[in-house]
Structures are given as structure tokens and as C-alpha cells.
Design a protein around this motif. Sequence first.
Motif, mmCIF file in Angstrom:
data_model
loop_
_atom_site.group_PDB
_atom_site.id
_atom_site.type_symbol
_atom_site.label_atom_id
_atom_site.label_comp_id
_atom_site.label_asym_id
_atom_site.label_seq_id
_atom_site.Cartn_x
_atom_site.Cartn_y
_atom_site.Cartn_z
ATOM 1 N N TYR A 168 -2.794 4.679 31.145
ATOM 2 C CA TYR A 168 -2.920 6.111 30.843
ATOM 3 C C TYR A 168 -2.917 6.390 29.344
ATOM 4 O O TYR A 168 -2.162 5.767 28.581
ATOM 5 N N GLN A 169 -3.763 7.315 28.936
ATOM 6 C CA GLN A 169 -3.725 7.849 27.578
ATOM 7 C C GLN A 169 -3.319 9.322 27.667
ATOM 8 O O GLN A 169 -3.887 10.067 28.477
ATOM 9 N N VAL A 170 -2.384 9.733 26.847
ATOM 10 C CA VAL A 170 -1.893 11.107 26.945
ATOM 11 C C VAL A 170 -2.986 12.121 26.631
ATOM 12 O O VAL A 170 -2.909 13.269 27.068
ATOM 13 N N LYS A 171 -4.027 11.710 25.916
ATOM 14 C CA LYS A 171 -5.126 12.635 25.636
ATOM 15 C C LYS A 171 -5.855 13.060 26.913
ATOM 16 O O LYS A 171 -6.566 14.067 26.927
ATOM 17 N N ASP A 172 -5.652 12.301 28.005
ATOM 18 C CA ASP A 172 -6.292 12.644 29.279
ATOM 19 C C ASP A 172 -5.552 13.738 30.034
ATOM 20 O O ASP A 172 -6.033 14.214 31.069
ATOM 21 N N GLY A 173 -4.374 14.127 29.552
ATOM 22 C CA GLY A 173 -3.679 15.294 30.083
ATOM 23 C C GLY A 173 -3.093 15.116 31.466
ATOM 24 O O GLY A 173 -2.744 14.010 31.893
ATOM 25 N N TRP A 174 -3.008 16.253 32.156
ATOM 26 C CA TRP A 174 -2.252 16.296 33.407
ATOM 27 C C TRP A 174 -2.911 15.582 34.588
ATOM 28 O O TRP A 174 -2.210 14.974 35.413
ATOM 29 N N ALA A 175 -4.219 15.685 34.741
ATOM 30 C CA ALA A 175 -4.870 15.299 36.002
ATOM 31 C C ALA A 175 -4.529 13.881 36.464
ATOM 32 O O ALA A 175 -4.015 13.703 37.587
ATOM 33 N N PHE A 180 -1.289 10.459 40.098
ATOM 34 C CA PHE A 180 -0.538 9.221 40.284
ATOM 35 C C PHE A 180 0.870 9.493 40.774
ATOM 36 O O PHE A 180 1.394 8.771 41.632
ATOM 37 N N LEU A 181 1.483 10.556 40.259
ATOM 38 C CA LEU A 181 2.874 10.867 40.608
ATOM 39 C C LEU A 181 2.997 11.756 41.837
ATOM 40 O O LEU A 181 4.111 12.069 42.259
ATOM 41 N N GLY A 182 1.863 12.160 42.395
ATOM 42 C CA GLY A 182 1.892 12.983 43.595
ATOM 43 C C GLY A 182 2.398 14.390 43.353
ATOM 44 O O GLY A 182 3.051 14.976 44.221
ATOM 45 N N LYS A 183 2.074 14.928 42.196
ATOM 46 C CA LYS A 183 2.520 16.261 41.822
ATOM 47 C C LYS A 183 1.321 17.185 41.625
ATOM 48 O O LYS A 183 0.258 16.734 41.193
ATOM 49 N N PRO A 184 1.475 18.483 41.921
ATOM 50 C CA PRO A 184 0.399 19.428 41.623
ATOM 51 C C PRO A 184 0.141 19.454 40.116
ATOM 52 O O PRO A 184 1.066 19.275 39.310
ATOM 53 N N ILE A 185 -1.104 19.666 39.733
ATOM 54 C CA ILE A 185 -1.440 19.729 38.315
ATOM 55 C C ILE A 185 -0.774 20.951 37.693
ATOM 56 O O ILE A 185 -0.911 22.070 38.170
ATOM 57 N N SER A 186 -0.031 20.714 36.645
ATOM 58 C CA SER A 186 0.709 21.784 35.985
ATOM 59 C C SER A 186 -0.235 22.785 35.333
ATOM 60 O O SER A 186 -1.295 22.417 34.810
ATOM 61 N N SER A 187 0.168 24.044 35.357
ATOM 62 C CA SER A 187 -0.606 25.092 34.685
ATOM 63 C C SER A 187 -0.180 25.246 33.231
ATOM 64 O O SER A 187 -0.801 25.982 32.467
ATOM 65 N N GLU A 188 0.891 24.542 32.853
ATOM 66 C CA GLU A 188 1.373 24.606 31.485
ATOM 67 C C GLU A 188 0.544 23.688 30.584
ATOM 68 O O GLU A 188 -0.010 22.694 31.045
ATOM 69 N N PRO A 189 0.456 24.006 29.293
ATOM 70 C CA PRO A 189 -0.249 23.101 28.381
ATOM 71 C C PRO A 189 0.424 21.732 28.373
ATOM 72 O O PRO A 189 1.645 21.634 28.446
ATOM 73 N N PHE A 190 -0.386 20.681 28.292
ATOM 74 C CA PHE A 190 0.197 19.344 28.232
ATOM 75 C C PHE A 190 0.904 19.181 26.890
ATOM 76 O O PHE A 190 0.357 19.512 25.848
ATOM 77 N N PRO A 191 2.131 18.664 26.894
ATOM 78 C CA PRO A 191 2.872 18.522 25.629
ATOM 79 C C PRO A 191 2.250 17.463 24.721
ATOM 80 O O PRO A 191 2.015 16.334 25.150
ATOM 81 N N ARG A 192 2.000 17.847 23.494
ATOM 82 C CA ARG A 192 1.453 16.899 22.511
ATOM 83 C C ARG A 192 2.331 16.996 21.271
ATOM 84 O O ARG A 192 2.348 18.022 20.596
ATOM 85 N N THR A 193 3.065 15.933 21.008
ATOM 86 C CA THR A 193 4.081 16.004 19.964
ATOM 87 C C THR A 193 4.351 14.628 19.375
ATOM 88 O O THR A 193 3.776 13.628 19.801
ATOM 89 N N ASN A 194 5.225 14.600 18.371
ATOM 90 C CA ASN A 194 5.714 13.388 17.729
ATOM 91 C C ASN A 194 4.637 12.666 16.931
ATOM 92 O O ASN A 194 4.438 11.463 17.074
ATOM 93 N N ASP A 195 3.947 13.410 16.061
ATOM 94 C CA ASP A 195 3.077 12.746 15.107
ATOM 95 C C ASP A 195 3.952 12.039 14.070
ATOM 96 O O ASP A 195 5.176 12.045 14.160
ATOM 97 N N ARG A 196 3.340 11.425 13.076
ATOM 98 C CA ARG A 196 4.123 10.609 12.137
ATOM 99 C C ARG A 196 5.148 11.444 11.372
ATOM 100 O O ARG A 196 6.272 10.991 11.134
ATOM 101 N N ALA A 197 4.761 12.659 11.017
ATOM 102 C CA ALA A 197 5.712 13.517 10.294
ATOM 103 C C ALA A 197 6.900 13.866 11.179
ATOM 104 O O ALA A 197 8.055 13.849 10.725
#
Length: 207
Positions: A168-175, A180-197
Motif C-alpha cells: 500500500y501507498q498512502v497516496k492511494d487513500g482510503w479505497a 482490505f480492512l473490511g471497513k466502509p470508505i471514510s467520508s473524511e479526508p485521508f490524513p496526510r502528515t509528518n513531512d520532514r519538517a
Amino acid sequence: MTLSVIGTGVGRTGTYSLKLAINQLGLGPCHHMEEVLRNMPVQVPLWSAALGGRPDWEAIYAGYGSAVDWPTAGFFRELLKAYPTAKFILTHRSPENWADSFGETIYTLLASRDQAPPDMKDWLDMATGVIAKTGFPEGLDRDALIKAFNAHNDAVKDTIPARQLLVYQVKDGWAPLCEFLGKPISSEPFPRTNDRAEFWERVAGKI
């Protein structure tokens, strides 16, 4: 509580975003290296013992329903035996981009650990040991890091049964994650965090 989801991707592959996503899906609390930093007196000795071949997984993961990032990623073989029905997620990214990110964050931090405050020494020594166990000893150049990164990912794919593993690549988001986890696709934005800074800001809070 037992682990139902285990991340096998190494640090700087989107593991912090995955942690937040797993929590949002109700499969947490999700263990991450940040949890070790927050609870060093308990967690560091436990992980040091695991590194020495004496793991107490129930104590390490007490209160957690899932785990990602290092130190977890360094023990995927042991954790498959301990949690044979868990689902495993291998986060990955371009090996070249990963090597640059890892080299400028985690690897730099470990290389300068002699300059860290005394109360961080045990954590840094443990982290150095776990990362070396995963295939990344100190002193590797960029090409060697890339080779080791690919070797780790191949080892995960060779070890974890395909039916239990999401690559998995996190850029692929929720789907793909939710499927895979058997969960409904979240309506919330996928969290994107922890860049180098953000990495250095998080570490600075402890060092």
C-alpha cells in the motif's frame, strides 16, 4: 485486546498517516514510534528486551489494537507467529525518495545520537538496534539504503501470506485500505502528515 492490524513498512513510508487512518477507522489505538517516545520508561526496556530475543508482546502492545512503523516493522516475522490471524500492511514509496527522506531524518538523528541528552540515550540505542535489525545498519550510503529498502519489502512479501498482506501507498487513500480492512470508505479526508519538517518538530519535542 489483541493486534488486528500490523504495519510492516519502515519509517518514512507514510506510517504516521497510516496510524491516523487506522485510528479513524476504529481499529486503534494504533502503536507507533511516537508512542514509545511518549512512554519511554515502560516502552524502551520492553523493546530492548525484544531486540535481545525476549519479547513480551502482550506488555508492549497492552491497550493497542494495531501497530505500525518502527519498532514494529523490524519484527514482522515474530509478529506473524504471535498474531497469525492479523492483517498486515506494507507501506512503501519510491525507493529513491524514501532513501532521501530517511537519510535526512531518522538516519541523521541516529548518527548524531552521541550529542543527544542523556535521558534519550536508551531510546536512541534501542531505535538504532531495531533499525539495524531491519536491514539498515549505520554507515550505509544512498545506494545501499535503496538496496536494503527493496530487500526489506521483498522479505515482507515472501514471509506474510498474500491473503493477509496489503502492499500500500498512502497516496492511494482510503479505497484500498478500507477494502482490505473490511471497513466502509471514510467520508473524511485521508490524513496526510509528518513531512520532514514535522518529523524534526516532533523529535524536538523530546530532544
